[in-house]
Design a protein around this motif. Structure first.
Motif, PDB file in Angstrom:
ATOM      1  N   ALA A 124     -61.781-107.868  22.687  1.00  0.00           N
ATOM      2  CA  ALA A 124     -61.654-106.880  23.767  1.00  0.00           C
ATOM      3  C   ALA A 124     -60.997-105.605  23.259  1.00  0.00           C
ATOM      4  O   ALA A 124     -61.428-104.487  23.595  1.00  0.00           O
ATOM      5  CB  ALA A 124     -60.836-107.472  24.920  1.00  0.00           C
ATOM      6  N   ALA A 125     -59.965-105.775  22.416  1.00  0.00           N
ATOM      7  CA  ALA A 125     -59.294-104.601  21.860  1.00  0.00           C
ATOM      8  C   ALA A 125     -60.239-103.814  20.958  1.00  0.00           C
ATOM      9  O   ALA A 125     -60.187-102.582  20.901  1.00  0.00           O
ATOM     10  CB  ALA A 125     -58.049-105.045  21.083  1.00  0.00           C
ATOM     11  N   THR A 126     -61.116-104.523  20.245  1.00  0.00           N
ATOM     12  CA  THR A 126     -62.094-103.846  19.384  1.00  0.00           C
ATOM     13  C   THR A 126     -63.071-103.039  20.222  1.00  0.00           C
ATOM     14  O   THR A 126     -63.421-101.895  19.880  1.00  0.00           O
ATOM     15  CB  THR A 126     -62.856-104.875  18.524  1.00  0.00           C
ATOM     16  N   ILE A 127     -63.509-103.617  21.332  1.00  0.00           N
ATOM     17  CA  ILE A 127     -64.404-102.881  22.240  1.00  0.00           C
ATOM     18  C   ILE A 127     -63.692-101.647  22.785  1.00  0.00           C
ATOM     19  O   ILE A 127     -64.283-100.561  22.893  1.00  0.00           O
ATOM     20  CB  ILE A 127     -64.888-103.791  23.377  1.00  0.00           C
ATOM     21  N   PHE A 128     -62.411-101.802  23.134  1.00  0.00           N
ATOM     22  CA  PHE A 128     -61.619-100.660  23.599  1.00  0.00           C
ATOM     23  C   PHE A 128     -61.593 -99.565  22.534  1.00  0.00           C
ATOM     24  O   PHE A 128     -61.849 -98.388  22.814  1.00  0.00           O
ATOM     25  CB  PHE A 128     -60.197-101.112  23.930  1.00  0.00           C
ATOM     26  N   SER A 129     -61.315 -99.954  21.272  1.00  0.00           N
ATOM     27  CA  SER A 129     -61.224 -98.975  20.196  1.00  0.00           C
ATOM     28  C   SER A 129     -62.572 -98.297  19.953  1.00  0.00           C
ATOM     29  O   SER A 129     -62.650 -97.074  19.816  1.00  0.00           O
ATOM     30  CB  SER A 129     -60.747 -99.669  18.909  1.00  0.00           C
ATOM     31  N   LEU A 130     -63.642 -99.082  19.914  1.00  0.00           N
ATOM     32  CA  LEU A 130     -64.978 -98.510  19.688  1.00  0.00           C
ATOM     33  C   LEU A 130     -65.383 -97.579  20.828  1.00  0.00           C
ATOM     34  O   LEU A 130     -66.022 -96.540  20.606  1.00  0.00           O
ATOM     35  CB  LEU A 130     -66.011 -99.626  19.534  1.00  0.00           C
ATOM     36  N   SER A 131     -64.998 -97.949  22.055  1.00  0.00           N
ATOM     37  CA  SER A 131     -65.426 -97.168  23.217  1.00  0.00           C
ATOM     38  C   SER A 131     -64.705 -95.827  23.327  1.00  0.00           C
ATOM     39  O   SER A 131     -65.011 -95.034  24.213  1.00  0.00           O
ATOM     40  CB  SER A 131     -65.221 -97.971  24.506  1.00  0.00           C
ATOM     41  N   MET A 132     -63.769 -95.574  22.421  1.00  0.00           N
ATOM     42  CA  MET A 132     -63.156 -94.250  22.392  1.00  0.00           C
ATOM     43  C   MET A 132     -64.189 -93.186  22.014  1.00  0.00           C
ATOM     44  O   MET A 132     -64.031 -92.013  22.367  1.00  0.00           O
ATOM     45  CB  MET A 132     -62.005 -94.228  21.371  1.00  0.00           C
ATOM     46  N   ALA A 133     -65.225 -93.599  21.291  1.00  0.00           N
ATOM     47  CA  ALA A 133     -66.316 -92.669  20.946  1.00  0.00           C
ATOM     48  C   ALA A 133     -67.334 -92.660  22.082  1.00  0.00           C
ATOM     49  O   ALA A 133     -67.769 -93.718  22.540  1.00  0.00           O
ATOM     50  CB  ALA A 133     -66.971 -93.108  19.637  1.00  0.00           C
ATOM     51  N   ASP A 134     -67.713 -91.471  22.543  1.00  0.00           N
ATOM     52  CA  ASP A 134     -68.591 -91.356  23.715  1.00  0.00           C
ATOM     53  C   ASP A 134     -69.918 -92.086  23.535  1.00  0.00           C
ATOM     54  O   ASP A 134     -70.409 -92.751  24.449  1.00  0.00           O
ATOM     55  CB  ASP A 134     -68.852 -89.876  24.024  1.00  0.00           C
ATOM     56  N   GLU A 135     -70.506 -91.957  22.326  1.00  0.00           N
ATOM     57  CA  GLU A 135     -71.804 -92.602  22.128  1.00  0.00           C
ATOM     58  C   GLU A 135     -71.689 -94.126  22.196  1.00  0.00           C
ATOM     59  O   GLU A 135     -72.630 -94.819  22.593  1.00  0.00           O
ATOM     60  CB  GLU A 135     -72.423 -92.185  20.781  1.00  0.00           C
ATOM     61  N   CYS A 136     -70.506 -94.644  21.833  1.00  0.00           N
ATOM     62  CA  CYS A 136     -70.301 -96.098  21.891  1.00  0.00           C
ATOM     63  C   CYS A 136     -70.156 -96.570  23.337  1.00  0.00           C
ATOM     64  O   CYS A 136     -70.542 -97.699  23.662  1.00  0.00           O
ATOM     65  CB  CYS A 136     -69.078 -96.502  21.080  1.00  0.00           C
ATOM     66  N   LYS A 137     -69.597 -95.724  24.194  1.00  0.00           N
ATOM     67  CA  LYS A 137     -69.481 -96.092  25.616  1.00  0.00           C
ATOM     68  C   LYS A 137     -70.852 -96.432  26.194  1.00  0.00           C
ATOM     69  O   LYS A 137     -71.028 -97.417  26.917  1.00  0.00           O
ATOM     70  CB  LYS A 137     -68.888 -94.933  26.419  1.00  0.00           C
ATOM     71  N   VAL A 138     -71.823 -95.600  25.852  1.00  0.00           N
ATOM     72  CA  VAL A 138     -73.178 -95.793  26.380  1.00  0.00           C
ATOM     73  C   VAL A 138     -73.776 -97.083  25.811  1.00  0.00           C
ATOM     74  O   VAL A 138     -74.302 -97.925  26.544  1.00  0.00           O
ATOM     75  CB  VAL A 138     -74.066 -94.589  26.026  1.00  0.00           C
ATOM     76  N   THR A 139     -73.680 -97.238  24.496  1.00  0.00           N
ATOM     77  CA  THR A 139     -74.293 -98.405  23.837  1.00  0.00           C
ATOM     78  C   THR A 139     -73.688 -99.703  24.336  1.00  0.00           C
ATOM     79  O   THR A 139     -74.397-100.661  24.663  1.00  0.00           O
ATOM     80  CB  THR A 139     -74.119 -98.299  22.317  1.00  0.00           C
ATOM     81  N   ILE A 140     -72.354 -99.754  24.394  1.00  0.00           N
ATOM     82  CA  ILE A 140     -71.684-100.988  24.826  1.00  0.00           C
ATOM     83  C   ILE A 140     -71.991-101.270  26.290  1.00  0.00           C
ATOM     84  O   ILE A 140     -72.215-102.424  26.680  1.00  0.00           O
ATOM     85  CB  ILE A 140     -70.157-100.872  24.599  1.00  0.00           C
ATOM     86  N   GLY A 141     -72.007-100.216  27.118  1.00  0.00           N
ATOM     87  CA  GLY A 141     -72.274-100.401  28.541  1.00  0.00           C
ATOM     88  C   GLY A 141     -73.645-100.971  28.831  1.00  0.00           C
ATOM     89  O   GLY A 141     -73.845-101.652  29.844  1.00  0.00           O
ATOM     90  N   THR A 142     -74.606-100.718  27.945  1.00  0.00           N
ATOM     91  CA  THR A 142     -75.965-101.244  28.151  1.00  0.00           C
ATOM     92  C   THR A 142     -76.105-102.700  27.741  1.00  0.00           C
ATOM     93  O   THR A 142     -77.130-103.320  28.018  1.00  0.00           O
ATOM     94  CB  THR A 142     -76.992-100.402  27.372  1.00  0.00           C
ATOM     95  N   GLN A 143     -75.092-103.245  27.069  1.00  0.00           N
ATOM     96  CA  GLN A 143     -75.131-104.667  26.706  1.00  0.00           C
ATOM     97  C   GLN A 143     -74.800-105.496  27.952  1.00  0.00           C
ATOM     98  O   GLN A 143     -73.703-105.375  28.508  1.00  0.00           O
ATOM     99  CB  GLN A 143     -74.123-104.970  25.599  1.00  0.00           C
ATOM    100  N   PRO A 144     -75.693-106.343  28.417  1.00  0.00           N
ATOM    101  CA  PRO A 144     -75.498-107.003  29.723  1.00  0.00           C
ATOM    102  C   PRO A 144     -74.291-107.934  29.791  1.00  0.00           C
ATOM    103  O   PRO A 144     -73.793-108.202  30.881  1.00  0.00           O
ATOM    104  CB  PRO A 144     -76.806-107.792  29.911  1.00  0.00           C
ATOM    105  N   ARG A 145     -73.795-108.393  28.646  1.00  0.00           N
ATOM    106  CA  ARG A 145     -72.676-109.347  28.684  1.00  0.00           C
ATOM    107  C   ARG A 145     -71.326-108.703  28.405  1.00  0.00           C
ATOM    108  O   ARG A 145     -70.294-109.371  28.519  1.00  0.00           O
ATOM    109  CB  ARG A 145     -72.925-110.461  27.664  1.00  0.00           C
ATOM    110  N   ALA A 146     -71.312-107.442  28.024  1.00  0.00           N
ATOM    111  CA  ALA A 146     -70.056-106.823  27.588  1.00  0.00           C
ATOM    112  C   ALA A 146     -69.069-106.683  28.751  1.00  0.00           C
ATOM    113  O   ALA A 146     -67.936-107.188  28.682  1.00  0.00           O
ATOM    114  CB  ALA A 146     -70.338-105.458  26.963  1.00  0.00           C
TER     115      ALA A 146
END
Length: 678
Positions: free
Chosen positions: A492-514
């Protein structure tokens, strides 16, 4: 004559000839001295047997022909193996001490197997020869692998200064290069002159050519490290020896190319004896960013990139077709070039600096003595990290599960502090291997891998590398079904860190299980895990499209429960996420319909932390818009106006704005319940 074998006379003649070739050999002088001497002595004893059989000149029984054929094979192998050891690179042979010792032992056991079927009683040979052969047979039966302790000590000395990827080497310690000590080691291996060093480099380059393209990538990397070390030692130890005979041709051929350099730098470089190994064989210039191609040869990155981009798919030096176009950084050679530049007062360009371009350190003056002095202060630590990272990545690539677990743990610690550490580890190629370990069945390996990725992701450039490595699905898998809670929470902390980048917010958000996985951890995790989940959800929900997903995953009721759960200890994080979600229609609707929410928010408006009070005002403001009943309930509460007035005067800029907006809204509903605020 037995079918399939040489005629008896030819067989005996071949045995006598080959055995004499072996017995005329000198034992190896610097490595495997005892093993080579023993095997030569044993072949010499057999040579007497072969000569007696030849002199007897009688018919040979089939069992003897079979035995002699086996002895011919092992004698030929012995000759070839000793010649191979003598022709091989001394340093590479030193690293393979145990393997070579085992090969000598294997030859002895083959002699034993052959003598097992020797019909000695049927042979017309002298009693002395019979006795010698019987003694040889007994010795062969008792023989064990002999590894010379002196060779082992020298091998360990070499391993202490070179990052060798070898599953049998468990040492994780690294030391700065002690040239005096290494010179003594080289002398003990017979390397005493510049010509000796040059010949050693040539032999290692031959070994690289043999290993390249055959799946021996780790071996090629190790040999290139050794070549870099020998080249550096040669330049340091024989700096004042001239050595024109070795490098003269290269110096002359490089003169036209030197015109492309800055004039002052060119003049300085031409006055120096630049080691051949530090020059790119394409441009003939001092390499700035050495990389290894598929053939195993090293070139400067700019030169080889231009070569490949111009349509060439072969190695410029060997002409060998490149089976892939990947360029592997040669960190060992790069660090040695840095050290050579420092020792010779050669200004360093950006690509040679041990910190990233654009950093504060890199903005300092990078020419003349100042830059070199700065590198002198940081070089030891940087090179130690590089060597350690390369070594540990090698363990991830080739180690057993236990070694991989330990390597992942050490990378986790190494990446815990320092942006340079995180950059170097990524450049060493750790990320793809760590992603693979996320699916490990071992809980600690999985935990170490995901935590190492978490630490690496703090460096912004690594976020893209982690995403490109296809890590996100594996990280979500750990988040949902990690083998221990710490692995889940660090995912979860890794997802938090990755989601600091705007493009990662979009990619992670489209993953149905995230998002459902984070909401589940919000319910099941420890305090730290809940906080990581809440902050990760907050980052994702900054992107409007993700707000709907967070609400749909059931976050609102959980967040409201967390507002009043003192044991959870994440009131501020939960309230911040609730405030963000109140910006969506579905989120605001759920908050309004929740029977507990209004009372919690009023209490937090009065007694919460500064951030809590501000976010309470945000949510209450949203609830009041188009919600007359909520507005009237606020007006009826005697603590509402004083709390908002206090926030409007003492809060942060954001808090004051929210408080003012809510006071203005309430003012419109004042009627008999409220006197307008002046």
């Amino acid at each position: 004559m037995v079918s399939g074998f040489l005629p008896s006379a030819s067989l005996i003649e071949a045995l006598v000839r080959i055995s004499k070739d072996v017995t005329s050999m000198n034992k190896l002088l610097f490595l495997q001295v005892k093993n080579s001497a023993l095997i030569i002595r044993k072949i010499k004893l057999l040579s007497s047997l072969f000569e007696d059989i030849q002199e007897a000149n009688g018919p040979l029984p089939p069992s003897l022909i079979l035995c002699l054929t086996e002895l011919l094979s092992v004698t030929q192998k012995t000759k070839a193996f000793i010649e191979e050891c003598r022709a091989g690179a001394a340093l590479w042979n030193l690293l393979q001490t145990e393997f070579i010792s085992q090969q000598f032992h294997r030859l002895e056991k083959e002699i034993e197997s052959s003598l097992d079927i020797l019909p000695l009683s049927l042979l017309n040979v002298s009693a002395d020869v019979q006795e010698q052969v019987q003694l040889l047979h007994k010795q062969a039966k008792r023989s064990q692998v002999f590894v010379d302790p002196f060779d082992c000590r020298r091998r360990q000395e070499l391993l202490q200064v070179m990052p060798i990827n070898n599953n049998h080497n468990s040492s994780n310690e690294y030391h700065l290069i002690d040239c005096k000590k290494l010179e003594e080691l080289m002398c003990s291996l017979g390397l005493k002159s510049p010509l000796d060093y040059q010949e050693e480099i040539r032999r290692m380059e031959l070994e690289v050519s043999k290993q390249a393209g055959t799946g021996g990538l780790v071996v090629v990397y190790n040999i290139n490290n050794l070549i870099s070390l020998v080249a550096y030692l040669k330049s340091v130890i024989f700096a004042n020896d001239g050595d024109e005979n070795i490098t003269g041709n290269m110096e002359q051929s490089s003169l036209p190319c030197q015109k492309t350099h800055d004039r002052s730098l060119s003049t300085h470089l031409l006055a120096l004896n630049i080691p051949d190994e530090f020059r790119c064989s394409v441009s003939l210039d001092l390499m700035r960013d050495p990389v290894i191609v598929a053939s195993g040869h090293t070139y400067d990155r700019n030169s080889i990139t231009q070569w490949i981009n111009s349509g060439h798919h072969t190695c410029p030096k060997s002409g060998q077709k490149l089976i892939h176009m990947a360029l592997i950084p040669n960190y060992a050679l790069k660090s040695l070039i840095c050290q050579w530049c420092q020792d010779n007062n050669v200004p360093l360009c950006e690509s040679l600096l041990p910190y990233p371009p654009g950093s504060e350190s890199c903005k300092r003056k990078t020419s003349t003595v100042k830059a070199i002095e700065h590198i002198g202060l940081t070089k030891s630590a940087v090179e130690a990290v590089k060597m350690t990272a390369d070594f540990l990545v090698g363990k991830l690539a080739t180690g057993s599960p236990e070694i991989q677990r330990q390597a992942a743990f050490e990378l986790r610690l190494l990446a815990k502090s320092g942006m340079n550490n995180r950059r170097i580890i990524a450049e060493a190629g750790a990320i793809p291997f760590l992603v693979t370990l996320l699916s490990s069945h071992d809980p600690k390996t999985q935990e170490n891998a995901v935590t190492a990725l978490l630490n690496l992701s703090i460096f912004n450039n690594n976020k893209g590398l982690i995403m490109e490595a296809g890590a996100i699905n594996s990280i979500i898998e750990v988040l949902e079904m990690g083998r221990n809670m710490e692995a889940r929470e660090n995912a979860a902390a890794t997802i938090f860190s990755l989601s600091m980048a705007d493009e990662c917010k979009v990619t992670i958000g489209t993953q149905p299980r995230a998002i459902p996985g984070l909401v589940r951890l919000l319910r099941e995790g420890t305090t730290l895990g809940k906080r990581d989940a809440a902050t990760a959800l907050f980052n994702l929900a900054v992107y409007n499209a993700n707000k709907v997903s967070v609400v749909a995953a059931g976050a609102i009721p959980l967040l409201i429960d967390l507002l009043v759960d003192d044991k959870a200890g994440i009131t501020d994080e939960a309230l911040a996420l609730l405030a963000l979600l109140s910006g969506s229609c579905d989120g605001l609707k759920e908050i309004r319909e929740n029977k507990v929410a209004f009372g919690c928010l009023l209490d937090l408006l009065r007694f919460g932390s500064p951030n809590g009070r501000a976010n309470s005002a945000v949510v209450l403001l949203g609830m009041c818009k188009n919600g007359e009943e909520i507005t009237r309930r606020l007006l009826l509460n005697p603590h509402t106006i004083p709390s908002l007035q206090s926030l409007a005067s003492d809060g942060s800029l954001k808090a004051r704005r929210q408080a003012d907006a809510l006071l203005r809204l309430l003012n419109r509903y004042c009627s008999p319940y409220f006197h307008p605020v002046e």
